[in-house]
Write a protein that holds these residues in place. Structure first.
Motif, PDB file in Angstrom:
ATOM      1  N   LYS A 316       0.873  -1.177   0.000  1.00  0.00           N
ATOM      2  CA  LYS A 316       0.000   0.000   0.000  1.00  0.00           C
ATOM      3  C   LYS A 316       0.901   1.215   0.000  1.00  0.00           C
ATOM      4  CE  LYS A 316      -3.916   2.125   2.386  1.00  0.00           C
ATOM      5  NZ  LYS A 316      -4.813   2.040   3.568  1.00  0.00           N
ATOM      6  N   GLY A 317       0.972   1.913  -1.142  1.00  0.00           N
ATOM      7  CA  GLY A 317       1.931   2.993  -1.266  1.00  0.00           C
ATOM      8  C   GLY A 317       3.334   2.439  -1.114  1.00  0.00           C
ATOM      9  N   GLN A 318       4.072   2.947  -0.139  1.00  0.00           N
ATOM     10  CA  GLN A 318       5.434   2.478   0.115  1.00  0.00           C
ATOM     11  C   GLN A 318       5.513   1.515   1.297  1.00  0.00           C
ATOM     12  OE1 GLN A 318       7.710   6.194   0.355  1.00  0.00           O
ATOM     13  NE2 GLN A 318       8.388   5.846  -1.750  1.00  0.00           N
ATOM     14  N   ASP A 319       4.374   0.991   1.700  1.00  0.00           N
ATOM     15  CA  ASP A 319       4.340   0.035   2.807  1.00  0.00           C
ATOM     16  C   ASP A 319       4.159  -1.395   2.307  1.00  0.00           C
ATOM     17  OD1 ASP A 319       4.882   1.269   5.180  1.00  0.00           O
ATOM     18  OD2 ASP A 319       2.824   1.857   5.572  1.00  0.00           O
ATOM     19  N   ILE A 320       4.763  -2.325   3.040  1.00  0.00           N
ATOM     20  CA  ILE A 320       4.484  -3.749   2.879  1.00  0.00           C
ATOM     21  C   ILE A 320       3.656  -4.167   4.079  1.00  0.00           C
ATOM     22  CG2 ILE A 320       5.466  -6.069   2.766  1.00  0.00           C
ATOM     23  CD1 ILE A 320       7.993  -4.810   1.560  1.00  0.00           C
ATOM     24  N   GLU A 483       7.853  -0.830 -13.568  1.00  0.00           N
ATOM     25  CA  GLU A 483       6.446  -0.448 -13.682  1.00  0.00           C
ATOM     26  C   GLU A 483       5.530  -1.639 -13.439  1.00  0.00           C
ATOM     27  OE1 GLU A 483       4.125   2.545 -13.720  1.00  0.00           O
ATOM     28  OE2 GLU A 483       5.929   3.057 -14.873  1.00  0.00           O
ATOM     29  N   TYR A 484       6.004  -2.838 -13.734  1.00  0.00           N
ATOM     30  CA  TYR A 484       5.169  -4.046 -13.688  1.00  0.00           C
ATOM     31  C   TYR A 484       5.295  -4.808 -12.370  1.00  0.00           C
ATOM     32  CZ  TYR A 484       5.023  -3.203 -18.724  1.00  0.00           C
ATOM     33  OH  TYR A 484       4.858  -2.626 -19.965  1.00  0.00           O
ATOM     34  N   LEU A 485       6.191  -4.361 -11.495  1.00  0.00           N
ATOM     35  CA  LEU A 485       6.510  -5.099 -10.282  1.00  0.00           C
ATOM     36  C   LEU A 485       5.825  -4.487  -9.064  1.00  0.00           C
ATOM     37  CD1 LEU A 485      10.336  -5.510 -10.987  1.00  0.00           C
ATOM     38  CD2 LEU A 485       8.512  -7.154 -11.494  1.00  0.00           C
ATOM     39  N   ASP A 486       5.709  -5.281  -7.997  1.00  0.00           N
ATOM     40  CA  ASP A 486       5.111  -4.801  -6.751  1.00  0.00           C
ATOM     41  C   ASP A 486       6.117  -4.094  -5.854  1.00  0.00           C
ATOM     42  OD1 ASP A 486       2.381  -5.819  -7.078  1.00  0.00           O
ATOM     43  OD2 ASP A 486       3.310  -7.800  -6.957  1.00  0.00           O
ATOM     44  N   LEU A 487       7.392  -4.407  -6.023  1.00  0.00           N
ATOM     45  CA  LEU A 487       8.448  -3.821  -5.210  1.00  0.00           C
ATOM     46  C   LEU A 487       9.467  -3.119  -6.100  1.00  0.00           C
ATOM     47  CD1 LEU A 487       9.218  -6.887  -2.883  1.00  0.00           C
ATOM     48  CD2 LEU A 487       7.731  -4.943  -2.349  1.00  0.00           C
ATOM     49  N   THR A 488      10.030  -2.027  -5.613  1.00  0.00           N
ATOM     50  CA  THR A 488      11.201  -1.437  -6.255  1.00  0.00           C
ATOM     51  C   THR A 488      12.423  -2.090  -5.622  1.00  0.00           C
ATOM     52  OG1 THR A 488      10.048   0.651  -6.635  1.00  0.00           O
ATOM     53  CG2 THR A 488      12.447   0.687  -6.761  1.00  0.00           C
ATOM     54  N   LYS A 513      12.180   6.120  -9.348  1.00  0.00           N
ATOM     55  CA  LYS A 513      11.057   6.538 -10.192  1.00  0.00           C
ATOM     56  C   LYS A 513       9.709   6.112  -9.631  1.00  0.00           C
ATOM     57  CE  LYS A 513       9.384   6.121 -14.965  1.00  0.00           C
ATOM     58  NZ  LYS A 513       9.687   5.578 -16.322  1.00  0.00           N
ATOM     59  N   TYR A 514       9.673   4.991  -8.909  1.00  0.00           N
ATOM     60  CA  TYR A 514       8.396   4.361  -8.584  1.00  0.00           C
ATOM     61  C   TYR A 514       8.014   4.576  -7.126  1.00  0.00           C
ATOM     62  CZ  TYR A 514       9.748   2.204 -12.946  1.00  0.00           C
ATOM     63  OH  TYR A 514      10.160   2.013 -14.240  1.00  0.00           O
ATOM     64  N   ASN A 515       6.747   4.862  -6.902  1.00  0.00           N
ATOM     65  CA  ASN A 515       6.226   5.038  -5.545  1.00  0.00           C
ATOM     66  C   ASN A 515       5.758   3.691  -5.008  1.00  0.00           C
ATOM     67  OD1 ASN A 515       5.290   6.332  -3.175  1.00  0.00           O
ATOM     68  ND2 ASN A 515       3.229   6.472  -4.034  1.00  0.00           N
ATOM     69  N   LYS A 516       6.737   2.862  -4.714  1.00  0.00           N
ATOM     70  CA  LYS A 516       6.482   1.506  -4.231  1.00  0.00           C
ATOM     71  C   LYS A 516       7.451   1.218  -3.090  1.00  0.00           C
ATOM     72  CE  LYS A 516       5.090  -0.079  -8.834  1.00  0.00           C
ATOM     73  NZ  LYS A 516       5.322  -1.041  -9.941  1.00  0.00           N
ATOM     74  N   GLY A 556      19.477   4.362   4.688  1.00  0.00           N
ATOM     75  CA  GLY A 556      18.512   4.950   5.606  1.00  0.00           C
ATOM     76  C   GLY A 556      17.937   6.262   5.123  1.00  0.00           C
ATOM     77  N   THR A 557      18.522   6.859   4.081  1.00  0.00           N
ATOM     78  CA  THR A 557      17.984   8.109   3.528  1.00  0.00           C
ATOM     79  C   THR A 557      16.838   7.868   2.547  1.00  0.00           C
ATOM     80  OG1 THR A 557      19.533   8.171   1.653  1.00  0.00           O
ATOM     81  CG2 THR A 557      20.270   9.151   3.746  1.00  0.00           C
ATOM     82  N   ILE A 558      16.566   6.614   2.227  1.00  0.00           N
ATOM     83  CA  ILE A 558      15.492   6.294   1.263  1.00  0.00           C
ATOM     84  C   ILE A 558      14.167   6.261   2.024  1.00  0.00           C
ATOM     85  CG2 ILE A 558      14.611   4.594  -0.368  1.00  0.00           C
ATOM     86  CD1 ILE A 558      17.484   3.592  -0.722  1.00  0.00           C
ATOM     87  N   PRO A 559      13.236   7.164   1.720  1.00  0.00           N
ATOM     88  CA  PRO A 559      11.973   7.210   2.484  1.00  0.00           C
ATOM     89  C   PRO A 559      11.176   5.909   2.422  1.00  0.00           C
ATOM     90  CG  PRO A 559      12.246   9.183   1.146  1.00  0.00           C
ATOM     91  CD  PRO A 559      13.312   8.230   0.711  1.00  0.00           C
ATOM     92  N   GLY A 560      11.186   5.244   1.274  1.00  0.00           N
ATOM     93  CA  GLY A 560      10.361   4.047   1.107  1.00  0.00           C
ATOM     94  C   GLY A 560      11.062   2.746   1.410  1.00  0.00           C
ATOM     95  N   LEU A 561      12.222   2.808   2.086  1.00  0.00           N
ATOM     96  CA  LEU A 561      12.960   1.577   2.383  1.00  0.00           C
ATOM     97  C   LEU A 561      12.142   0.684   3.311  1.00  0.00           C
ATOM     98  CD1 LEU A 561      15.698   0.064   2.031  1.00  0.00           C
ATOM     99  CD2 LEU A 561      16.394   1.121   4.203  1.00  0.00           C
ATOM    100  N   ARG A 562      11.841  -0.526   2.847  1.00  0.00           N
ATOM    101  CA  ARG A 562      11.036  -1.458   3.645  1.00  0.00           C
ATOM    102  C   ARG A 562      11.662  -2.838   3.761  1.00  0.00           C
ATOM    103  NH1 ARG A 562       9.485   2.760   4.615  1.00  0.00           N
ATOM    104  NH2 ARG A 562       7.348   3.591   4.697  1.00  0.00           N
ATOM    105  N   GLY A 563      12.951  -2.937   3.420  1.00  0.00           N
ATOM    106  CA  GLY A 563      13.603  -4.219   3.612  1.00  0.00           C
ATOM    107  C   GLY A 563      14.855  -4.361   2.796  1.00  0.00           C
ATOM    108  N   MET A 564      15.603  -5.426   3.075  1.00  0.00           N
ATOM    109  CA  MET A 564      16.855  -5.678   2.371  1.00  0.00           C
ATOM    110  C   MET A 564      17.261  -7.132   2.547  1.00  0.00           C
ATOM    111  SD  MET A 564      19.483  -3.716   4.989  1.00  0.00           S
ATOM    112  CE  MET A 564      18.614  -2.165   4.829  1.00  0.00           C
ATOM    113  N   THR A 565      18.041  -7.605   1.579  1.00  0.00           N
ATOM    114  CA  THR A 565      18.664  -8.938   1.674  1.00  0.00           C
ATOM    115  C   THR A 565      20.111  -8.802   1.226  1.00  0.00           C
ATOM    116  OG1 THR A 565      17.728  -9.451  -0.517  1.00  0.00           O
ATOM    117  CG2 THR A 565      16.591 -10.355   1.407  1.00  0.00           C
TER     118      THR A 565
END
Length: 619
Positions: A316-320, A483-488, A513-516, A556-565
């Protein structure tokens, strides 16, 4: 018959593509086949190294199994018929050396360390078929091209080194009970294969996962999906598919006793029963509460049980949102390899060790890169409470305009999705890694995305993209595939492959580019465990430690950061990595060494994940 049940084995095995006019079509997936009555074919298999493929082709380079008689190949497993005047037979499985299955050949015989080509496997087994029963031969994986024969007759061929292979062998078993199976395994790399010639992991050859024969009734439960409806935690939906002559108009009972749920279903003319009903009493699966229910399916004499968890995943927006609640995916990438013992991971013990390390790191999430992993791994992730990114080996440069290459990639994706569709742990299907920009590639990749969504609309679809840097120290994420993916989701290696020393990488900014939701699918750098220096000494633990400290500041400067591997949990073997001092055949980006030693960067990421868990209310 010497059968036993394997409740700890994989839950689902997939039918893989067949190729070539000589190949018999496979009979379809049996979901949760390993929980049936099975005869294990694991153990010692005799083998013959055959770099010239003498056991497959005659001297005119014509395949024996395509000849009129179909005879002459090693799959005949011939023996001299007359001891006094023996026939000229230039091979002998019974007096050949043995390899352990499951297991790769590279790690079991020093002369096979770098071998790429054909090896023949043979195993004798006792199985007297019972009237009215059906039998299926399963291989968890064979890398890469496999030709499979039972009692001298070809069952078929399979391409793809990481997905299961299945053939029905009812009517093909010897009534005496004496049987043998022969496999031609060939791990030769090809430009039109998936993956293609160039990879960054060891090209392990052989029968690398479990082998068994499963028994089923004449009409049986072949396949099923029991999951929550898309974004709806109160509705259970799915299907049950029967196979056999009497599959139409049958009664199927679905029972989840612990939740007080029971439904009686009727199959249609194709043997399929679909369902959708309220399920408000289910306790939802999560890393904090990896609750699984015993799901029982019954039709006639056939009963199948599976342990299944139920959860929702969406963006939802930039949230998982996991079960409707915002979460941060604290992850790590993992290869299907035990770093402590040479070779592919051999079974549950190896896999549980890897996931236990991930839990110790503070992970709630793992990326199983860069190919479908052993299905046992998915069951363990369900049990241990780890979310999963599952991927197909569309890796680096693929033959984008080759129709057969696309069909192979789509088949592997379909296999992966079918194999994992009942696993609560899997939340992301990934269609590839670090693929280059271009119109043919975009068509190829978007077709895979559409295929994934057509097979499963309840999970996220992603790919590991690349960043594009400009001289003003900006990393641009603008791949049109996004554009076609759920995550950036993207890989970046500032501080190792580019960007200067670790202390310099915090200067980089991101233009996304993407608000994801943003997922960093890879970052990292190499360190040889036990080698020390200052933060600018490449290959030292201190360099890797500083890289992680500054990467986490930068990300940490990325507003939409919601995870990493980050790349990667453990050091792993890779032929490309040839530095004789620091690499010696290993990619050293692991946070844990090939001797099990935790490097200094391990504790940096562990502390960061502890803070994220507190921030998101998961501690």
């Amino acid at each position: 018959m010497l059968f036993r049940s394997w409740h700890s084995l994989l839950a689902a095995l997939l039918l893989a593509l067949s190729f070539g006019p000589s190949v018999q079509a496979q009979s379809g997936l049996i979901q949760n086949a390993a929980a049936r009555r099975v005869l294990s074919l694991n153990g010692s298999w005799n083998y013959i190294i055959d770099p010239y493929e003498n056991g497959f082709y005659d001297y005119r380079r014509e395949a024996f199994d395509q000849s009129k008689s179909g005879k002459g190949g090693y799959y005949d497993n011939q023996k001299p018929s007359n001891a006094q005047e023996p026939e000229l037979i230039e091979y002998d499985f019974d007096h050949s050396a043995a390899l352990q299955v499951p297991g790769d050949w590279n790690s079991q015989d020093p002369k096979l360390l770098y071998y790429e080509g054909t090896i023949w496997y043979k195993r004798n087994f006792k199985l007297t078929p019972t009237a009215g029963k059906r039998y299926f031969l399963y291989f968890g994986a064979i890398n890469y091209e496999a030709h499979i024969y039972l009692n001298g007759k070809k069952l078929g061929m399979h391409r793809g080194g990481f997905t299961p292979i299945q053939f029905e062998v009812t009517g093909k078993l010897d009534p005496s009970g004496d049987n043998f199976v022969v496999v031609k395994a060939d791990n030769t790399r090809h430009a039109d294969a998936v993956p293609t010639i160039n990879t960054d992991w060891w090209n392990y050859g052989g029968i690398t996962r479990d082998v068994f024969i499963a028994e089923a009734p004449g009409t049986f439960i072949k396949d099923y999906k029991v999951q929550l409806a898309k974004n709806d935690p109160s509705t259970l939906m799915g299907y049950v598919q029967l196979n056999g002559a009497g599959r139409a108009g049958q009664t199927v009972t679905l029972n989840i006793a612990e939740a007080g749920l029971k439904q009686t279903l009727k199959t249609d003319t194709a043997g399929r029963a679909t369902f959708r009903f309220p399920a408000k009493k289910l306790s939802l699966w999560s890393p904090q509460n990896p609750r699984r229910y015993v799901v029982s399916l019954a039709s006639g004499s056939d009963v199948v049980q599976d342990k299944i968890g139920f959860r929702t995943i969406q963006t939802k927006g930039q949230d998982i949102l996991l079960n409707g609640k915002s979460t941060f995916l604290r992850g790590i990438s993992i290869h299907d390899e035990n770093p402590l013992i040479p070779g592919r991971a051999r079974g549950e013990g190896d896999l549980r060790m890897l996931l236990t390390w991930a839990k110790e790191l503070g992970c709630n999430y793992v990326r199983l890169a860069h190919y479908p992993h052993n299905e046992i791994m998915l069951r363990l992730a369900d049990e241990m409470g780890l979310l999963v990114w599952a991927e197909v080996p569309v890796y680096w440069t693929i033959a984008w305009e080759n129709a057969a290459t696309y069909q192979n990639a789509e088949a592997q994706l379909s296999d992966l999705i079918s194999m994992g569709k009942n696993r609560a742990s899997i939340v992301v299907w990934s269609v590839g890694n670090e693929t280059p920009l271009g119109d043919p590639r975009l068509k190829f990749m978007t077709s895979l995305v559409k295929k994934a969504r057509s097979l499963d609309d309840t999970r996220l679809v992603a790919a590991a993209l690349e960043v594009h840097r400009t001289p003003d120290d900006v990393m641009h994420v603008d791949d049109p595939l996004g554009e076609y993916l759920d995550l950036t989701s993207f890989n970046e290696y500032a501080g190792w492959y580019w960007g200067g020393a670790p202390s310099e990488i915090t200067k980089y900014k991101f233009d996304i580019k993407y608000n994801k939701p943003v997922m960093i699918s890879e970052f990292g750098g190499d360190a040889l465990a036990g080698y020390h220096g200052d933060a600018n000494t490449r290959w030292s633990e201190e360099y890797q430690e500083a890289l992680y400290v500054n990467q986490l500041k930068m990300l940490g400067t990325i507003p939409g950061l919601r995870g990493m591997t980050p790349w990667i949990l453990t050091d792993f073997r890779a032929t490309r990595r040839q530095h004789p001092v620091y690499q010696n055949g290993f990619n050293r980006k692991g946070l844990i060494s090939n001797t099990g030693t935790k490097k200094k960067a391990f504790y940096v990421l562990q502390e960061y994940y502890r803070q994220q868990a507190v921030k998101y209310g998961e501690k």
